[in-house]
Write an enzyme that holds these catalytic residues in place. Structure first.
Site, PDB file in Angstrom:
ATOM      1  N   TYR A 228       1.260   5.041   4.613  1.00  0.00           N
ATOM      2  CA  TYR A 228       0.913   3.641   4.351  1.00  0.00           C
ATOM      3  C   TYR A 228       0.877   3.319   2.859  1.00  0.00           C
ATOM      4  CZ  TYR A 228      -0.374   4.171   9.245  1.00  0.00           C
ATOM      5  OH  TYR A 228      -0.343   4.459  10.588  1.00  0.00           O
TER       6      TYR A 228
ATOM      7  N   ARG B  67      -3.595   0.043  -0.644  1.00  0.00           N
ATOM      8  CA  ARG B  67      -4.725   0.410   0.222  1.00  0.00           C
ATOM      9  C   ARG B  67      -6.099   0.194  -0.411  1.00  0.00           C
ATOM     10  NH1 ARG B  67      -5.693   4.743   2.225  1.00  0.00           N
ATOM     11  NH2 ARG B  67      -6.279   3.979   4.293  1.00  0.00           N
TER      12      ARG B  67
ATOM     13  N   GLY C  53      -4.244   7.867  15.234  1.00  0.00           N
ATOM     14  CA  GLY C  53      -5.562   7.543  14.710  1.00  0.00           C
ATOM     15  C   GLY C  53      -6.348   8.662  14.061  1.00  0.00           C
TER      16      GLY C  53
ATOM     17  N   GLU D  98       0.535   9.563  19.115  1.00  0.00           N
ATOM     18  CA  GLU D  98       1.404   8.918  18.114  1.00  0.00           C
ATOM     19  C   GLU D  98       0.824   9.042  16.709  1.00  0.00           C
ATOM     20  OE1 GLU D  98       1.247   4.944  19.624  1.00  0.00           O
ATOM     21  OE2 GLU D  98       2.795   5.290  21.102  1.00  0.00           O
TER      22      GLU D  98
ATOM     23  N   TYR E 177      -8.288  -2.212   1.764  1.00  0.00           N
ATOM     24  CA  TYR E 177      -9.303  -1.586   2.629  1.00  0.00           C
ATOM     25  C   TYR E 177     -10.414  -0.890   1.853  1.00  0.00           C
ATOM     26  CZ  TYR E 177      -4.878  -1.336   5.316  1.00  0.00           C
ATOM     27  OH  TYR E 177      -3.670  -1.581   5.882  1.00  0.00           O
TER      28      TYR E 177
ATOM     29  N   CYS F 244      -1.073  -8.234 -12.277  1.00  0.00           N
ATOM     30  CA  CYS F 244      -1.933  -9.276 -12.839  1.00  0.00           C
ATOM     31  C   CYS F 244      -3.004  -9.663 -11.840  1.00  0.00           C
ATOM     32  CB  CYS F 244      -1.088 -10.471 -13.229  1.00  0.00           C
ATOM     33  SG  CYS F 244      -0.018 -10.043 -14.584  1.00  0.00           S
ATOM     34  N   GLU F 245      -3.880  -8.719 -11.564  1.00  0.00           N
ATOM     35  CA  GLU F 245      -4.980  -8.906 -10.614  1.00  0.00           C
ATOM     36  C   GLU F 245      -6.110  -8.013 -11.085  1.00  0.00           C
ATOM     37  OE1 GLU F 245      -5.112 -10.319  -7.341  1.00  0.00           O
ATOM     38  OE2 GLU F 245      -3.064 -11.072  -7.403  1.00  0.00           O
TER      39      GLU F 245
ATOM     40  N   GLY G 202       0.506   9.263  12.748  1.00  0.00           N
ATOM     41  CA  GLY G 202       1.258   8.857  11.566  1.00  0.00           C
ATOM     42  C   GLY G 202       0.628   9.482  10.342  1.00  0.00           C
ATOM     43  N   ARG G 203      -0.576   8.973  10.004  1.00  0.00           N
ATOM     44  CA  ARG G 203      -1.272   9.409   8.804  1.00  0.00           C
ATOM     45  C   ARG G 203      -1.494  10.936   8.754  1.00  0.00           C
ATOM     46  NH1 ARG G 203      -4.994   5.943   6.314  1.00  0.00           N
ATOM     47  NH2 ARG G 203      -5.209   4.882   8.305  1.00  0.00           N
TER      48      ARG G 203
HETATM   49  N1  LLP Z   1       0.363   4.020  17.286  1.00  0.00           N
HETATM   50  C1  LLP Z   1       0.112   2.711  17.125  1.00  0.00           C
HETATM   51  C2  LLP Z   1       0.366   1.802  18.231  1.00  0.00           C
HETATM   52  C3  LLP Z   1      -0.384   2.231  15.907  1.00  0.00           C
HETATM   53  O1  LLP Z   1      -0.642   0.938  15.759  1.00  0.00           O
HETATM   54  C4  LLP Z   1      -0.606   3.132  14.837  1.00  0.00           C
HETATM   55  C5  LLP Z   1      -1.106   2.662  13.548  1.00  0.00           C
HETATM   56  C6  LLP Z   1      -0.321   4.496  15.035  1.00  0.00           C
HETATM   57  C7  LLP Z   1       0.146   4.901  16.284  1.00  0.00           C
HETATM   58  C8  LLP Z   1      -0.505   5.527  13.964  1.00  0.00           C
HETATM   59  O2  LLP Z   1      -1.838   5.648  13.598  1.00  0.00           O
HETATM   60  P1  LLP Z   1      -2.290   6.798  12.561  1.00  0.00           P
HETATM   61  O3  LLP Z   1      -2.121   8.135  13.239  1.00  0.00           O
HETATM   62  O4  LLP Z   1      -1.449   6.702  11.376  1.00  0.00           O
HETATM   63  O5  LLP Z   1      -3.721   6.479  12.308  1.00  0.00           O
HETATM   64  N2  LLP Z   1      -2.262   0.499   7.084  1.00  0.00           N
HETATM   65  C9  LLP Z   1      -3.499   1.104   7.531  1.00  0.00           C
HETATM   66  C10 LLP Z   1      -3.317   1.826   8.841  1.00  0.00           C
HETATM   67  C11 LLP Z   1      -2.752   0.928   9.896  1.00  0.00           C
HETATM   68  C12 LLP Z   1      -2.497   1.660  11.167  1.00  0.00           C
HETATM   69  C13 LLP Z   1      -1.651   0.834  12.061  1.00  0.00           C
HETATM   70  N3  LLP Z   1      -1.319   1.439  13.307  1.00  0.00           N
HETATM   71  C14 LLP Z   1      -3.995   2.038   6.439  1.00  0.00           C
HETATM   72  O6  LLP Z   1      -3.350   2.140   5.403  1.00  0.00           O
HETATM   73  O7  LLP Z   1      -5.059   2.651   6.585  1.00  0.00           O
END
Ligand code: LLP
Length: 440
Positions: free
Chosen positions: A387, A327, A245, A287, A331, A358-359, A289-290
């Site tokens: 993402y 995105r 997150g 965890e 969002y 086409c949007e 990701g981003r």
């Molecule tokens: N762990 C779980 C259980 C999750 O659902 C997620 C993200 C993460 C870890 C990783 O979160 P991060 O560190 O990346 O914030 N598609 C959206 C973001 C969706 C996130 C889904 N879950 C976007 O493009 O902003």
């Protein structure tokens, strides 16, 4: 545009990433093109490992960006991997990622996916519901294994982020709410299972979060819940997984905390709360990701049609758009951009960067400040590592872009560009329709 990672501007006014000129990448590999800065991606992994230290775990969230090469890098960097589907699991296993380092997530895992995970020997299932608990227990029993699990609970925390990526509140499709008693019921059932070993609990409060307080609050709520479980059952958590997150910088005004500050906030709160509750310190798991993949990725486009509607808007169309980056449409996400072949030119125009779908809503950037863009210029949009590729689509039958990994002047393809043949690979033509063609 803020320069990220190994980005530099060279003497010809061209942007370089990983020591490779971006206009040259566009020429050699075509556009749209995802470019991944290997050094920055690895640096982010290392910052996380260092900040959380020995004994705790950093589990990279594959949903942000996954392909077989990424799985290898994650393994080399000593991280664990979060997968959320049979497809992500298959990708990881195909890259020979060690299954015992995999956390298998998902709110609606199919029986097939659960079997796939058990037989691969994944380290942990993160169980999302009571029905999954029962199903997993049964399938682990059939396989004759003792499966280690975490239980996903919803702590009831509202993080300040877009409502589509907020997940910690009670009204969520994910996890068992603490407030309704379902989380406690899940713990009791997990502890009673002969084929499951409950290692800890998990939560994830949302994504693109800048404020550290919701993370601290989540840690406190989760630990207080484990203290209740201890009182009720005698169970002690080995692992506390607080999800991902942490936000990243996209545009001016974004001010995310550093990885080190995020780690210090979480680890400090866990220490204090455990001391207050008289509990042993569990292993802390995060965890991200981003915050690992996001800034390391950029997308290159070629400028095509430029349309100025006097006094209204100056449209600049590029050869990608919502297909490779949904995105903004999903969002209202914001991005910076620059012309990679004219980094030193005055940003004298304010333009709307539109895609080719086409949007009308296929707009990547509203009000981008750029030098007057001309057909053939190379537009770079940074911070598209997370993402984007993983959420890309074939709307309008646009093939998905290639991805190259750049480092020290070298570029290597890690995802090939889709071809028109790829687009047809799952089309099937019933004989009767083929015969009806006037050309046969
Ligand atoms: N762990 C779980 C259980 C999750 O659902 C997620 C993200 C993460 C870890 C990783 O979160 P991060 O560190 O990346 O914030 N598609 C959206 C973001 C969706 C996130 C889904 N879950 C976007 O493009 O902003």
């Amino acid at each position: 545009m803020r320069l990220r990672g190994t980005m530099r501007i060279n003497a010809s006014g061209h942007l370089e990433i990983g020591g490779v000129s971006a206009p040259a990448l566009a020429r050699d590999f075509g556009t749209p093109l995802y470019v991944l800065d290997e050094v920055l991606f690895r640096e982010n992994c290392r910052s996380y490992r260092k900040a959380f230290g020995q004994g705790n775990r950093v589990v990279y969230a594959g949903k942000a960006l996954i392909c077989t090469a990424i799985c290898r890098i994650i393994e080399e960097e000593g991280l664990y991997l979060d997968v959320v589907s049979g497809g992500e699991l298959f990708t990881a296993l195909s890259a020979r990622f060690p299954p015992e380092r995999i956390y298998f997530h998902g709110n609606n895992k199919s029986e097939e996916e659960i079997r796939q995970g058990i037989s691969a020997g994944v380290g942990r299932f993160v169980v999302d519901s009571l029905s999954e608990l029962d199903l997993l227990g049964r399938l682990a029993g059939e396989a004759g294994t003792l499966q280690e699990i975490l239980l996903r609970v919803t702590p009831g925390i509202e993080a300040h982020t877009h409502e589509y990526i907020r997940t910690g509140q009670i009204d969520s499709k994910f996890g068992l709410p603490i407030a309704t008693g379902q989380a406690m019921e899940g713990m009791r059932r997990a502890l009673a299972s002969a084929h499951l070993r409950l290692v800890g609990i998990h939560c994830h409060i949302g994504s693109q979060i800048f404020d550290l307080e919701p993370f601290r609050e989540a840690a406190r709520v989760m630990l207080n819940f484990t203290a209740e479980v201890r009182t009720a059952t005698g169970w002690l958590p080995e692992e506390l997984d607080l999800g991902g997150g942490l936000g990243i910088y996209y545009v001016s005004g974004d001010d995310p905390p550093a990885i080190g500050d995020y780690a210090a906030a979480i680890l400090g709160t866990v220490r204090e709360t455990c001391a207050a509750l008289g509990m042993f310190l569990p292993r802390v798991v995060v965890e991200p990701g981003r915050s690992i993949a996001g800034a390391a990725g950029s997308t290159l486009y070629t400028v095509g049609v430029v349309k100025e509607i006097a006094g209204v808007r100056h449209y600049v169309a590029v050869d990608g758009g919502m297909g490779d980056n949904p995105r903004p449409a999903l969002y209202q996400a914001q991005y910076e951009g620059a012309l990679a072949n004219r980094m030193l030119d005055e940003p004298a125009s304010v333009v709307t960067i539109a895609g080719k779908c086409c949007e009308s809503g296929d707009v990547l950037i509203h009000n981008a400040r750029l030098p007057y863009p001309e057909q053939g210029d190379v537009l770079v949009i940074p911070a598209t590592g997370a993402y984007n590729y993983t959420m890309s689509m074939n709307y309008n039958r646009l093939p998905r872009p290639a991805m190259v990994l750049v480092r020290e002047g070298k570029a290597e393809v890690i995802v090939a560009r889709e071809t028109f043949e790829n687009l047809l690979s799952n089309d099937r033509m019933p004989d009767s329709l083929w015969k009806s063609s006037p050309h046969t």
